[in-house]
Write a protein that holds these residues in place. Structure first.
Motif, PDB file in Angstrom:
ATOM      1  N   ALA A   1       0.831  -1.211   0.000  1.00 43.76           N
ATOM      2  CA  ALA A   1       0.000   0.000   0.000  1.00 43.76           C
ATOM      3  C   ALA A   1       0.865   1.261   0.000  1.00 43.76           C
ATOM      4  O   ALA A   1       0.622   2.201  -0.762  1.00 43.76           O
ATOM      5  N   LEU A   2       1.909   1.270   0.845  1.00 41.23           N
ATOM      6  CA  LEU A   2       2.780   2.434   0.894  1.00 41.23           C
ATOM      7  C   LEU A   2       3.786   2.434  -0.248  1.00 41.23           C
ATOM      8  O   LEU A   2       4.069   3.493  -0.838  1.00 41.23           O
ATOM      9  N   GLU A   3       4.327   1.262  -0.603  1.00 40.44           N
ATOM     10  CA  GLU A   3       5.310   1.189  -1.688  1.00 40.44           C
ATOM     11  C   GLU A   3       4.707   1.633  -3.013  1.00 40.44           C
ATOM     12  O   GLU A   3       5.325   2.402  -3.772  1.00 40.44           O
ATOM     13  N   LEU A   4       3.514   1.174  -3.323  1.00 48.31           N
ATOM     14  CA  LEU A   4       2.856   1.585  -4.560  1.00 48.31           C
ATOM     15  C   LEU A   4       2.601   3.090  -4.568  1.00 48.31           C
ATOM     16  O   LEU A   4       2.783   3.770  -5.573  1.00 48.31           O
ATOM     17  N   GLN A   5       2.184   3.583  -3.416  1.00 48.74           N
ATOM     18  CA  GLN A   5       1.818   4.991  -3.315  1.00 48.74           C
ATOM     19  C   GLN A   5       3.040   5.899  -3.363  1.00 48.74           C
ATOM     20  O   GLN A   5       3.042   6.921  -4.057  1.00 48.74           O
ATOM     21  N   SER A   6       4.098   5.535  -2.645  1.00 51.35           N
ATOM     22  CA  SER A   6       5.238   6.440  -2.508  1.00 51.35           C
ATOM     23  C   SER A   6       6.281   6.269  -3.603  1.00 51.35           C
ATOM     24  O   SER A   6       6.971   7.231  -3.955  1.00 51.35           O
ATOM     25  N   ALA A   7       6.423   5.049  -4.156  1.00 52.86           N
ATOM     26  CA  ALA A   7       7.465   4.800  -5.155  1.00 52.86           C
ATOM     27  C   ALA A   7       6.935   4.720  -6.580  1.00 52.86           C
ATOM     28  O   ALA A   7       7.706   4.852  -7.528  1.00 52.86           O
ATOM     29  N   HIS A   8       5.619   4.477  -6.743  1.00 54.93           N
ATOM     30  CA  HIS A   8       5.069   4.304  -8.093  1.00 54.93           C
ATOM     31  C   HIS A   8       3.851   5.181  -8.355  1.00 54.93           C
ATOM     32  O   HIS A   8       3.268   5.107  -9.427  1.00 54.93           O
ATOM     33  N   TRP A   9       3.424   5.957  -7.365  1.00 51.13           N
ATOM     34  CA  TRP A   9       2.310   6.900  -7.508  1.00 51.13           C
ATOM     35  C   TRP A   9       1.001   6.194  -7.879  1.00 51.13           C
ATOM     36  O   TRP A   9       0.156   6.739  -8.582  1.00 51.13           O
ATOM     37  N   VAL A  10       0.872   4.969  -7.350  1.00 50.88           N
ATOM     38  CA  VAL A  10      -0.374   4.205  -7.484  1.00 50.88           C
ATOM     39  C   VAL A  10      -1.122   4.348  -6.167  1.00 50.88           C
ATOM     40  O   VAL A  10      -0.687   3.819  -5.137  1.00 50.88           O
ATOM     41  N   PHE A  11      -2.239   5.049  -6.178  1.00 49.59           N
ATOM     42  CA  PHE A  11      -3.010   5.302  -4.964  1.00 49.59           C
ATOM     43  C   PHE A  11      -4.231   4.378  -4.935  1.00 49.59           C
ATOM     44  O   PHE A  11      -4.921   4.209  -5.934  1.00 49.59           O
ATOM     45  N   LEU A  12      -4.473   3.800  -3.778  1.00 48.75           N
ATOM     46  CA  LEU A  12      -5.516   2.786  -3.619  1.00 48.75           C
ATOM     47  C   LEU A  12      -6.765   3.361  -2.973  1.00 48.75           C
ATOM     48  O   LEU A  12      -6.701   4.333  -2.214  1.00 48.75           O
ATOM     49  N   ASN A  13      -7.884   2.717  -3.259  1.00 47.50           N
ATOM     50  CA  ASN A  13      -9.126   3.019  -2.549  1.00 47.50           C
ATOM     51  C   ASN A  13      -9.319   2.124  -1.332  1.00 47.50           C
ATOM     52  O   ASN A  13      -9.978   2.519  -0.368  1.00 47.50           O
ATOM     53  N   GLY A  14      -8.759   0.904  -1.408  1.00 43.88           N
ATOM     54  CA  GLY A  14      -8.963  -0.014  -0.300  1.00 43.88           C
ATOM     55  C   GLY A  14      -7.907  -1.093  -0.226  1.00 43.88           C
ATOM     56  O   GLY A  14      -7.331  -1.498  -1.231  1.00 43.88           O
ATOM     57  N   VAL A  15      -7.655  -1.548   1.002  1.00 47.04           N
ATOM     58  CA  VAL A  15      -6.820  -2.717   1.271  1.00 47.04           C
ATOM     59  C   VAL A  15      -7.657  -3.699   2.079  1.00 47.04           C
ATOM     60  O   VAL A  15      -8.245  -3.324   3.105  1.00 47.04           O
ATOM     61  N   ILE A  16      -7.726  -4.933   1.601  1.00 51.42           N
ATOM     62  CA  ILE A  16      -8.538  -5.964   2.248  1.00 51.42           C
ATOM     63  C   ILE A  16      -7.601  -7.023   2.810  1.00 51.42           C
ATOM     64  O   ILE A  16      -6.819  -7.638   2.072  1.00 51.42           O
ATOM     65  N   LEU A  17      -7.647  -7.212   4.118  1.00 51.01           N
ATOM     66  CA  LEU A  17      -6.797  -8.161   4.821  1.00 51.01           C
ATOM     67  C   LEU A  17      -7.638  -9.373   5.197  1.00 51.01           C
ATOM     68  O   LEU A  17      -8.611  -9.248   5.957  1.00 51.01           O
ATOM     69  N   VAL A  18      -7.279 -10.528   4.675  1.00 50.26           N
ATOM     70  CA  VAL A  18      -7.996 -11.767   4.977  1.00 50.26           C
ATOM     71  C   VAL A  18      -7.120 -12.597   5.905  1.00 50.26           C
ATOM     72  O   VAL A  18      -6.052 -13.060   5.517  1.00 50.26           O
TER      73      VAL A  18
END
Length: 494
Positions: free
Chosen positions: A205-222
């Motif tokens: 979630a943080l790596e995508l956002q901070s290193a690749h500028w991919v911002f998420l709407n949700g993270v689902i932990l199963v």
């Protein structure tokens, strides 16, 4: 399931430039097969395409060093793909393929098992009437050495793949490339990970956002792991008690005053005791007065279904491995680790822990033949590679695991991002109360608790293999996806 086969082979740019594949591998790292299908989800017809293949992992020189196996399901007839959510899915292990959620939970094909999750013959799959493909497209990813994914050159350093942060870094790059190829940059995006996959998703979630500028709407932990959050000593020893109470209730091993109540009426009581009394008592250790020691032992016995003498013999704590052996010892059974509804039979009733994991024997029994048949005969992906349900990924570097705090940082920096935790009450490996504890410790100031959501189910680690929980969990996923897509014009700001 009707299907029309279309074959697609895409050569990676590096392979075109050199005119060959990796010098030491005959695996094509960039190839796919496409099939088309029709199904029914929640009573509505859904047409979709399934793309199964390999996408390369590239080194700094743009040379393919590994091939990652994936399956991408995309609903057909969608007019506005930009508004359509994309769910990026993987399992855990860390050396486990994506087969579990692909055939057991969210995908359009569903494993043939009975209503409680036990194997049935003949093996195989059927249409999944609860798949989330009606509301979101899904890509299932097999990290290196799982599924058909492989390192291409035996001289490649394995260490760059096999570790908490190494895994996150290369997968973030791979996912970004997939998003670009699939033309999904404008789509709402979600990560869903199970078990160790929750560690992976939290870090991504943080790596995508901070290193690749991919911002998420949700993270689902199963079935969440500990996410690098410390819980040594008394906290570590106490937090599994609510899981034990749930398991004892399921097996009718509690005293009548508890057994006659519903599970969800018992658990809040046990949770309060765990935090308010049990942890403080364990913190006193040998200084705990005898009378209080016996009082705590009596309560722990009452909630866990284990004899008071056994609790005292273990200095007020109950090792989980002992619990799996002890709870039904007088009935001649052990209970499962990942799903304690499952019973096993050991060669002898004596001993401190079970001979085997009863639930895993059942799951491998049904999932393994089904995924091999499904990929080859339904999705028409032909290869002589062995599908690694469990692959070799050791040694795994667990240093500097800050994935829980990384997820918290991603949430703080992205006002759109919310987190959903799905847990089975009978999971003894990634128990539900430790999952709740993650949320409390990630957000110690209590500023973001409204962006964390918990859902519990009356099953274990893979809560979705129980039919009633499959239906409820997929409904919960749909609701989460719909509720995390902002209204048109709603800015991401505090």
């Amino acid at each position: 399931m009707k299907r029309v086969l279309v074959f697609l082979v895409a050569a990676c740019a590096c392979c075109v430039a050199t005119g060959r594949l990796s010098a030491k591998s005959d695996i094509n790292p960039d190839t796919a097969t496409v099939t088309r299908h029709q199904t029914t989800i929640n009573g509505q017809p859904v047409g979709y395409r399934a793309e199964t293949g390999m996408q390369p992992v590239l080194d700094a020189n743009r040379k393919p060093i590994a091939a990652l196996n994936y399956t991408y399901y995309e609903r057909e007839g969608v007019k506005d793909r930009d508004a359509r959510p994309l769910v990026i899915s993987f399992n855990g292990g860390p050396g486990t393929a994506s087969v579990w959620m692909q055939l057991g939970f969210t995908g359009p094909a569903l494993l043939k098992i009975d209503g409680e999750g036990y194997p049935l013959m003949p093996y195989g799959t059927e249409n999944n009437p609860y798949s989330i493909l009606d509301v979101a497209d899904i890509v299932y990813i097999n990290p290196v050495n799982t599924g058909y994914s492989r390192i291409l050159d035996s001289e490649t350093d394995r260490k760059q793949f096999f570790g908490v942060n190494e895994d996150i870094r290369y997968l973030a790059t791979w996912i970004t490339t997939f998003i670009t190829r699939a033309n999904r940059w404008n789509s709402p995006k979600y990560l869903i990970g199970e078990s160790y996959g929750t560690t992976r998703a939290s870090g991504l979630a943080l790596e995508l956002q901070s290193a690749h500028w991919v911002f998420l709407n949700g993270v689902i932990l199963v079935s969440a792991t500990e996410l690098g959050i410390r819980r040594d000593g008394p906290v570590d020893e106490a937090l599994t008690l609510p899981y034990m109470a749930a398991t004892a209730w399921y097996h009718k091993a509690l005293a009548s005053d508890l057994q006659q109540k519903d599970l969800l009426d018992i658990l809040p009581e046990v949770e309060r005791f765990t935090v308010d009394e049990y942890i403080p008592a364990l913190a006193w250790g040998g200084a705990l007065p005898d009378a209080r020691r016996k009082e705590i032992a009596r309560k722990v016995s009452h909630y866990s279904g284990i004899a008071e003498s056994a609790v005292l013999a273990h200095n007020l704590t109950i090792p989980t491995r002992f619990y799996w052996k002890e709870l039904l010892r007088d009935r001649g059974f052990t209970i499962g680790r990942l799903d304690s509804r499952y019973k096993g039979v050991d060669l002898q009733d004596g001993g401190e822990w079970p001979d085997y994991n009863a639930e895993m024997a059942a799951w491998e029994h049904s999932f393994t033949p089904a995924i091999n048949h499904y990929l080859r005969h339904e999705l028409n992906y032909k290869t002589d590679l062995e599908y690694n349900v469990f692959g070799s990924v050791r040694p795994w570097n667990r240093e500097n695991d800050r994935t829980g705090q990384n997820l918290m940082s991603a949430v703080a920096q992205n006002p759109y991002l919310k987190v959903l935790l799905l847990s089975g009450y009978y999971d003894g490996a990634c128990d539900y109360f430790n999952g709740k504890y993650n949320f409390w410790q990630m957000d110690k100031g209590g500023k973001f608790q409204d962006r964390f959501l918990f859902k519990g189910y009356r099953s274990g680690h893979m809560m979705y293999i129980r039919h009633d929980d499959l239906r409820q969990a997929t409904d919960d996923l749909r609701a989460f996806i719909r509720n995390t897509i902002p209204a048109a014009g709603q800015p991401a700001k505090y």
